[in-house]
Design an enzyme around this catalytic site. Structure first.
Site, PDB file in Angstrom:
ATOM      1  CG  ASP A  30      -1.763   1.139   1.454  1.00  0.00           C
ATOM      2  OD1 ASP A  30      -1.651   2.125   0.690  1.00  0.00           O
ATOM      3  OD2 ASP A  30      -2.588   1.091   2.388  1.00  0.00           O
ATOM      4  CB  ILE A  31       1.457   3.885  -2.531  1.00  0.00           C
ATOM      5  CG1 ILE A  31       2.725   4.668  -2.929  1.00  0.00           C
ATOM      6  CG2 ILE A  31       0.214   4.764  -2.611  1.00  0.00           C
ATOM      7  CD1 ILE A  31       2.819   5.010  -4.395  1.00  0.00           C
ATOM      8  CG  ASN A  34      -9.990  13.176 -10.912  1.00  0.00           C
ATOM      9  OD1 ASN A  34     -10.035  14.404 -10.794  1.00  0.00           O
ATOM     10  ND2 ASN A  34     -10.511  12.361 -10.000  1.00  0.00           N
ATOM     11  N   GLY A  63      -9.813   4.450  -5.758  1.00  0.00           N
ATOM     12  CA  GLY A  63      -8.503   3.828  -5.941  1.00  0.00           C
ATOM     13  C   GLY A  63      -7.419   4.437  -5.068  1.00  0.00           C
ATOM     14  CB  VAL A  64      -3.781   4.796  -5.653  1.00  0.00           C
ATOM     15  CG1 VAL A  64      -3.619   5.667  -6.858  1.00  0.00           C
ATOM     16  CG2 VAL A  64      -2.585   4.905  -4.739  1.00  0.00           C
ATOM     17  CG  ASP A  65      -7.168  10.745  -6.336  1.00  0.00           C
ATOM     18  OD1 ASP A  65      -6.477  11.409  -5.538  1.00  0.00           O
ATOM     19  OD2 ASP A  65      -7.933  11.255  -7.178  1.00  0.00           O
ATOM     20  N   GLY A  99      -6.117   0.981 -12.986  1.00  0.00           N
ATOM     21  CA  GLY A  99      -7.306   0.649 -12.207  1.00  0.00           C
ATOM     22  C   GLY A  99      -8.536   1.163 -12.935  1.00  0.00           C
ATOM     23  CB  VAL A 100     -10.687   4.093 -12.143  1.00  0.00           C
ATOM     24  CG1 VAL A 100     -11.835   4.854 -12.771  1.00  0.00           C
ATOM     25  CG2 VAL A 100     -11.036   3.721 -10.703  1.00  0.00           C
ATOM     26  CE1 TYR A 101      -9.664   8.021 -14.983  1.00  0.00           C
ATOM     27  CE2 TYR A 101      -7.422   8.803 -15.220  1.00  0.00           C
ATOM     28  CZ  TYR A 101      -8.736   9.038 -14.893  1.00  0.00           C
ATOM     29  OH  TYR A 101      -9.127  10.299 -14.486  1.00  0.00           O
TER      30      TYR A 101
HETATM   31  N1  AR6 Z   1      -1.432   1.633  -2.965  1.00  0.00           N
HETATM   32  C1  AR6 Z   1      -0.879   1.290  -4.153  1.00  0.00           C
HETATM   33  N2  AR6 Z   1      -1.610   1.049  -5.257  1.00  0.00           N
HETATM   34  C2  AR6 Z   1      -2.954   1.135  -5.156  1.00  0.00           C
HETATM   35  C3  AR6 Z   1      -3.606   1.499  -3.954  1.00  0.00           C
HETATM   36  C4  AR6 Z   1      -2.785   1.749  -2.823  1.00  0.00           C
HETATM   37  N3  AR6 Z   1      -3.299   2.096  -1.644  1.00  0.00           N
HETATM   38  N4  AR6 Z   1      -4.948   1.513  -4.190  1.00  0.00           N
HETATM   39  C5  AR6 Z   1      -5.128   1.163  -5.484  1.00  0.00           C
HETATM   40  N5  AR6 Z   1      -3.925   0.942  -6.068  1.00  0.00           N
HETATM   41  P1  AR6 Z   1      -6.504   3.679  -9.747  1.00  0.00           P
HETATM   42  P2  AR6 Z   1      -6.174   5.039 -12.340  1.00  0.00           P
HETATM   43  C6  AR6 Z   1      -3.610   0.543  -7.450  1.00  0.00           C
HETATM   44  O1  AR6 Z   1      -7.880   3.242 -10.106  1.00  0.00           O
HETATM   45  O2  AR6 Z   1      -6.414   3.762 -13.054  1.00  0.00           O
HETATM   46  C7  AR6 Z   1      -9.392   7.588  -9.232  1.00  0.00           C
HETATM   47  O3  AR6 Z   1     -10.743   7.618  -8.921  1.00  0.00           O
HETATM   48  C8  AR6 Z   1      -4.676  -0.128  -8.258  1.00  0.00           C
HETATM   49  O4  AR6 Z   1      -4.711  -1.504  -7.954  1.00  0.00           O
HETATM   50  O5  AR6 Z   1      -6.254   4.152  -8.385  1.00  0.00           O
HETATM   51  O6  AR6 Z   1      -5.013   5.891 -12.760  1.00  0.00           O
HETATM   52  C9  AR6 Z   1      -8.852   8.938  -9.675  1.00  0.00           C
HETATM   53  O7  AR6 Z   1      -9.508  10.002  -9.011  1.00  0.00           O
HETATM   54  C10 AR6 Z   1      -4.180   0.121  -9.674  1.00  0.00           C
HETATM   55  O8  AR6 Z   1      -3.241  -0.870 -10.051  1.00  0.00           O
HETATM   56  O9  AR6 Z   1      -5.966   4.856 -10.753  1.00  0.00           O
HETATM   57  C11 AR6 Z   1      -9.127   8.955 -11.145  1.00  0.00           C
HETATM   58  O10 AR6 Z   1     -10.454   9.348 -11.421  1.00  0.00           O
HETATM   59  C12 AR6 Z   1      -3.443   1.439  -9.568  1.00  0.00           C
HETATM   60  O11 AR6 Z   1      -3.327   1.737  -8.178  1.00  0.00           O
HETATM   61  C13 AR6 Z   1      -8.963   7.501 -11.537  1.00  0.00           C
HETATM   62  O12 AR6 Z   1      -9.207   6.738 -10.367  1.00  0.00           O
HETATM   63  C14 AR6 Z   1      -4.145   2.593 -10.257  1.00  0.00           C
HETATM   64  O13 AR6 Z   1      -5.546   2.449 -10.075  1.00  0.00           O
HETATM   65  C15 AR6 Z   1      -7.549   7.203 -11.971  1.00  0.00           C
HETATM   66  O14 AR6 Z   1      -7.497   5.872 -12.440  1.00  0.00           O
END
Ligand code: AR6
Length: 191
Positions: free
Chosen positions: A16-17, A30, A38-40, A129-131
């Protein structure tokens, strides 16, 4: 997994980052910088409102953060000092400049880190993730872009923090494959 490449340690971490301690961690944000899932979401909820307040000030100035660009804030209650917020591309099939934009996200985050004296930096797997960016392709872009920075010794440590074991394994395989054919390696040691 850690490898020393031209005095920069490249690490792959399964975890977990929000709990790692680096000079800077990168947020997959975003364009609104107002948080999300997600991570945001994890970074904003663990880091507290200071991060969001700084993001609001930035957005007031610039309107929105274009895809591939990066900005920096402090890290609130997180163990790291800074959060670098970047916006990765939304995957739309691969013919909409996604690869270049994802590379820009890594490059602009690294550039901003250098400008702020950051020596250790950790990335999540941006856009996967979401993207919906396919993780194999995303890992190739992430690793090769990071490795290019090791041709100069700007960083002590650059990490990819992968939330799932499956993603960790894909990144580890990509790292090995790229290293085998990479011409920038002057010195590689397993730590
Ligand atoms: N630590 C490390 N990696 C993580 C964590 C964490 N705590 N949580 C999720 N991930 P995403 P995107 C991974 O969806 O695809 C948001 O709503 C996850 O498994 O977080 O760039 C923003 O506001 C995945 O591999 O980011 C934007 O609207 C990676 O982080 C949108 O999502 C990225 O997934 C951005 O989408």
């Amino acid at each position: 997994m850690d490898k020393l490449i031209n005095n920069t340690t490249i690490s792959l971490i399964h975890g977990d980052i929000t709990i790692v301690k680096f000079d800077a961690i990168v947020n997959a944000a975003n364009s609104t910088l107002m948080g999300g899932g997600g991570v945001d979401g994890a970074i904003h909820s663990a880091g507290g409102e200071d991060i969001l307040n700084e993001c609001k000030k930035i957005i007031k100035k610039i309107g929105s953060l274009p895809t591939g660009e990066a900005v920096i804030t402090t890290a609130g209650k997180l163990p790291s000092k800074f959060v670098i917020h970047t916006v990765g591309p939304i995957w739309r099939g691969g013919r909409n400049n996604e690869a270049q934009l994802l590379m820009n996200s890594y490059n602009n985050s690294l550039k901003l880190a250098i400008q702020n004296g950051v020596k250790t930096i950790a990335f999540p797997s941006i856009s996967t993730g979401v993207y919906r960016y396919p993780v194999q392709e995303a890992s190739e872009i992430a690793i090769s872009t990071i490795l290019n920075y090791c041709k100069e010794n700007n960083f002590e440590k650059i990490a990819m923090v992968l939330y799932s074991k499956d993603f960790y394994n894909i990144y580890a395989q990509t790292f090995e494959t790229i290293l085998q054919k990479w011409d920038g390696v002057k010195k590689v040691c397993k730590l």
